[in-house]
Design an enzyme around this catalytic site. Sequence first.
Site, PDB file in Angstrom:
ATOM      1  N   GLU A  34       3.436 -11.759   5.693  1.00  0.00           N
ATOM      2  CA  GLU A  34       2.003 -11.800   5.373  1.00  0.00           C
ATOM      3  C   GLU A  34       1.485 -13.206   5.103  1.00  0.00           C
ATOM      4  O   GLU A  34       0.674 -13.406   4.202  1.00  0.00           O
ATOM      5  CB  GLU A  34       1.730 -10.904   4.151  1.00  0.00           C
TER       6      GLU A  34
HETATM    7  C1  BMA Z   1       3.194  -5.424   1.872  1.00  0.00           C
HETATM    8  C2  BMA Z   1       4.626  -5.751   2.111  1.00  0.00           C
HETATM    9  C3  BMA Z   1       5.400  -5.892   0.857  1.00  0.00           C
HETATM   10  C4  BMA Z   1       4.897  -4.926  -0.172  1.00  0.00           C
HETATM   11  C5  BMA Z   1       4.169  -3.781   0.464  1.00  0.00           C
HETATM   12  C6  BMA Z   1       3.605  -2.805  -0.499  1.00  0.00           C
HETATM   13  O1  BMA Z   1       2.538  -6.367   1.142  1.00  0.00           O
HETATM   14  O2  BMA Z   1       4.762  -6.838   2.954  1.00  0.00           O
HETATM   15  O3  BMA Z   1       5.347  -7.204   0.409  1.00  0.00           O
HETATM   16  O4  BMA Z   1       5.939  -4.493  -0.934  1.00  0.00           O
HETATM   17  O5  BMA Z   1       3.101  -4.230   1.239  1.00  0.00           O
HETATM   18  O6  BMA Z   1       2.655  -3.398  -1.323  1.00  0.00           O
END
Ligand code: BMA
Length: 929
Positions: A476
């Site tokens: 991300e």
């Molecule tokens: C996204 C993922 C994780 C996280 C999940 C749930 O942000 O990349 O980093 O655990 O969602 O929030």
Amino acid sequence: MANLKAWISALVALILPVKASTKVTDLSTFKWNLASTPANISVPAKIPGAVHLDLQAAGIIGDPYHGLNDYDLRWVIKPNWTYSAEISKPASGASAWLLFNGLDTFTSIELCGKHVAATNNQFRQYWFDVTNIFKNCSGKPTLSINFGNAVEISEKISKIPGQETWPPGVEGLFEFEHRQFIRKEQNDFGWDWGPAFSPTGTWQPAYLVEIPPFDVHIRNVLVDVYRENQVPLLVPDQSKNWVVNASLDYLGSLPKDAHLEFALFDQKKQLVTEGKLTNVIQASNTITGSTVIAKDFVNLWWPTGLGNQTLYSLRLTIAQEGKKSISSVTRKIGFRTILLNQEPIRPDQLAKGVAPGANWHFEINGKEFYAKGSNFIPPDAFWTRVTRDKMELLFDAVVKGNQNMLRVWASGAYLPDFIYDIADELGVLLWSEFNFGDALYPVDKEFLNNCKEEAVYQVRRINHHPSLALWAGGNELENLELRQVQGSENSTRYFAEYETLFLDILGVTVFENSRSISYTPSSTSNGWSKLDFSRPQPITQRYYNTTAGEIYGDTDYYNYDSTVAFDFTRYPVGRFSNEFGFHSMPSIHTWRQAVDEKDLSWESEVVILRNHHPPPGGPEKNLNAARGGMLEMTQAHSTYYPIPNKTDPAAQFAALCLASQIFQADYYGSQIQFYRRGSGMPERQLGSLYWQLEDIWQAPTWAGIEYGGRWKVLHYRAKDLYQNVIVSPFYNLEDQKLEVYVTSDLFVPVAGKLHMEWYDWKGKPLNLTQNFPKDVNVTVGAINSTRIGSWNLSDTLNGIDLKNAVLMMETYMWLAELPPNTAPTKFYRHRNWFTPTFLSSAKIVDPGLKLTHVPKELKFVIKATSGVAAWVWLDYPADVLVTFDNNGFWVSPDLPMIVKYEVHEDNGKIPWGWADNVTVQSIWDFTLP
Ligand code: BMA
């Protein structure tokens, strides 16, 4: 006689100089001790191992996963811990090396009272020449590894004058701060699905290596298999021969004229081809060479469901002209190309109705395919507990769940080879990531060098696995992290720093070592806009320079406002979905592994505080945050399904846990069907990987498989919807328009029938006054979807109580293009259900479920005797692990459901009579006291 033999061999040894060879001693074979002076503790220990696990084994602490030990055992990581053992002295004449494949994380290593080295990266391989230390070592040599407190050290690094800073919020803060300054598994400091133990210890094997003169020990191996002229990120020419490039990193020294030989064996151990590698180069303790293998000599490797997982053994030998081989090593390889295609949409795609923009999908052996799967997180906070058996069970669930790809998420750890081996054998593609995520990272020289070493080791180690699908820089970063600094005062600097680490260091490391693997700097992104291979770093990212009406990149989607969960007009329209989800509770059986009986309640603080979404935001317990996440689950299931209201507290807790799982499965199901339908829409969507495959511990999370291996409703629902051919309803809540689609991800078209039937909840067919087709002939193109029709429900169900109407849809399809006079042998059947109102307000009835066990056929038969049963759930006792071939399904009185099962042995014991304790229920049971 015996004496004579000994005398002769002694004489032979004297006359013939026998070549001594390298001796490798696994450091686990010595007797280790773990001690901390400040804590006044000294206990027997293990290498590989972890401080927490050694303390648990010695009875100093209880199970770290119990109750609130995530918080209560914080004292463990405060002091330094020293592992020490008396090790053997190497034979004289040999050089001696310590080789560590993984130290977590900050260590100071001593041998015979002399400082050997300090380490600061969990993901690097370290090797140290200790020949001289041994030479000067009087007495028995003691090796000691002193581990520091990573939480404290990261804080100190963050405070170094001139250290990089970022605006608040850029560092995703879970429990401990400053994880971005250190090269340690990022979720060790807490994540929204896991604990924050900050484990420490030797997490990978370690060795003492003795190398005689002119011998070597191979410490890492790169094998790259690609088509001639192949360039990463561009479509390879499938008519070309294969190039095998091999590069061995070694300890010791080689004669200048050393060369490389290879031998390729098939799975039956038959020799396919052998010879010498050409273009051999020696540089900095690495020897590299390559060869060409004719394309017709070998069969292709395919992911599960798309072909065979053909593997070969490649033996590589370092040899010297006219002399014996010096050293050799074997790696399993596969012949396949895998590409992440991000090229602009071509005119022929536009002509087929694909929206302009850029592609973002995978191609295996030159073919587009639909990637079905989920996200893999570390399966345990303590890696030494992640055994081959457990991973085989997990990957078996992946394959049985019709998943062909996992994204090995970026803030955990690089997977050990044995997990890639399992994936190679089972055909599970592993989109792999460098371990950076939800933060921006410093770019001082030392940090970059450290990252470079890590990347070089990991890229070279993993590259030979045919299951490796992609390298991504981190989690991300583009869609979340850079967004936060975009337009800020130092925006330009932050973007430049991002490119330094994620393109110039990590990207270039991939391209320097591999021609076979694509690289993208961020998991979710709009892809590249330009490639220029005249530069060492060819990628120019598109970032946010997009044109309206065009579609690029992959998507992630989280929305915790469950009131809009089934409004598919809100789901992202992209080329690929790599993350989406919502959290749910594990079953009561899994809870029982971790909390006391008195805590089995939705209101229990222990249960609540194990919910880390939203994260506590610091090392202290944060009941308010945790309650927020619990409330999201409560709101979700109570909006859409009857609310459990049982008198027995444990039964109530079990029902609430199940209700949360049903919502989760329903919500993911809605998105999976939307993304898969996209394969036939202008977005030409070609992937659905939900968040997340499995759990790290027992807690409310996004997982589909609980800690210990029990499948949640989600894993079953995903299995159902990841079948090749599915039928799906899409109901637009605003205009009450129902559309039905049949979607297929097969490489060839399918044809057949779709049967649809409206029932009332008692299972009686409804007499519709409007025309609604019951049987429709359907064809669906290769990796495509076909719209069956569109109906306005207030017209279709005119005069019918919407709360008492249920639509059953079932496909019966086969391959459309069979040779003449050939009858189809394989049928694609899928049943799906739709209700015009949510089940919370529907007039559901007692379906009169009957469960029969047929032990001889390893199956259960489930009958609904008096109505349609929604979300039928087979539950089984805690002391056994069972998977069903179907669960969380619907049954109508016209067709009993047959469910086959498999019992997974735990310690070879299956409790007798477990099947008598299997229960069946449906959503109706929530209404019962
Ligand atoms: C996204 C993922 C994780 C996280 C999940 C749930 O942000 O990349 O980093 O655990 O969602 O929030």
